[in-house]
Design an enzyme around this catalytic site. Structure first.
Site: not given
Length: 357
Positions: A200, A87, A194-195, A71-72, A219, A85
């Site tokens: 939330d 940072d 996403h593994t 997300h950063d 995995d 980017g």
């Protein structure tokens, strides 16, 4: 012949010894290729592992640290006009960026990381991306991510609407990734995260709902289970951004599913199924690119050797969950042979939420 074999052995041993000698032994005892990296070992051991990751667990904080790095960094455009980017702006300007809809729930990890970031003495960007590499290393099967030190302090928050959302169309998702410099195949590779991830806020009544049945193992189960026919919603669904999941206690993001079915990405998705080596190699490569996005890499120091070495999976072969088989797979890339996968015995599992959410 014996002498030749001995000579070859000695040559290899000498080269290995020389590579160790060229390293620098830090006051704490570790060896690194660059003396400047010595300052990071106490941060890794005493701040990140001991305080943030509960002694080195692949838990909620590790999952969230990896999410935070994405997300950063993704708030960037190769065409200019967006954020800086990788940072650390999402940590330094957390009050601003936490309010963005796509960053829902991320305030928990920024709240945990911010005082530790101040304690560390690192720039915000270095802290965010070191934490992501170390947290990922706590998950068995994960690649050892690279880490480069020396990012300057961020100048401003990233703008809103730069993080793809689970309600977005494939066209919108791929356009956003392309604007940040990533191909469709690289976008799928990034979703390997996403593994070990969980939701939330898609359904706030069930925080910590994982995306596959093995959320503490890096995995390819995620790539298989997203392709299985949906049967139920884990909570109060349907909610925006989710579609029916195959398993109780598991959430399937709408964005994951549509990417797994779209002709622009379906074959990249399917190629990951039961191919641990491919997933690890592609995720390591795309994360190396993501974590220096917007930075002048020539001014950064390669401190990758401070990142712990993840545990290798003894058996990376995945299986269909109980009661599922090949007939439940929604194949969207018919030109690619689907791998043979065994089925687990027993009743279908009910997956518990990730602790700490």
């Amino acid at each position: 012949m014996a002498f030749a074999r001995l000579a070859a052995f000695l040559a290899v041993a000498t080269a290995a010894s020389a590579s160790i000698t060229r390293g620098f032994q830090c006051p704490t005892g570790q060896i690194t290729a660059n003396k400047a990296c010595c300052a990071l070992f106490p941060i890794v051991d005493n701040i990140l592992q001991a305080q943030l990751f509960d002694g080195g667990e692949c838990g909620e904080e590790a999952h969230s640290a990896l999410r935070l790095s994405f997300h950063d960094a993704i708030g960037f455009s190769i065409h200019g006009g967006k954020g800086g980017g990788a940072d650390g702006s999402i940590l330094a300007f957390n009050r601003t960026e936490n309010a963005f809809h796509a960053n829902g729930g991320i305030d928990e990890i920024t709240d945990e990381q911010f005082p530790l970031f101040q304690q560390s003495g690192l720039s915000a960007g270095d802290f965010v991306h070191l934490a992501a590499a170390v947290g990922t290393a706590n998950c068995p099967g994960a690649p050892r991510l690279k880490f480069f030190m020396g990012r300057p302090a961020p100048k401003a928050p990233a703008p809103d609407l730069t993080v793809p959302e689970p309600t977005d169309t494939v066209t919108a998702i791929l356009a956003r990734f392309a604007d940040a410099g990533f191909s469709p195949e690289e976008a799928v590779a990034l979703l390997s995260s996403h593994t070990v991830a969980a939701a939330d806020v898609v359904d706030p009544t069930i925080p910590g709902t994982p995306f596959d049945s093995t959320p503490f193992t890096f995995d390819t189960q995620i790539f298989l289970e997203v392709l299985l026919k949906g049967r139920l919603f884990p909570g109060t669904g349907p909610n925006p951004g989710e579609v029916e999941s195959p398993l109780a206690g598991e959430m399937r993001l709408q964005s994951d599913f549509v990417l797994s079915q779209d002709p622009r990405t379906a074959c990249f998705w399917q190629a990951m199924v039961n191919n641990q080596e491919r997933m690890v190699e592609q995720f390591q490569a795309v994360m190396a690119k993501l974590q220096v996005l917007g930075q002048d890499k020539s001014k950064l120091i390669d401190c990758s050797d401070v990142v712990p070495v993840p545990k290798v999976l003894a058996n990376p072969t995945i299986k269909f969950p109980p009661t599922f088989s090949q007939s439940d797979v929604q194949v969207a890339c018919p030109n690619l042979r689907f791998p043979a996968i065994a089925t687990q015995a027993g009743p279908a599992p009910t997956i518990a939420p990730v602790p700490g959410s």
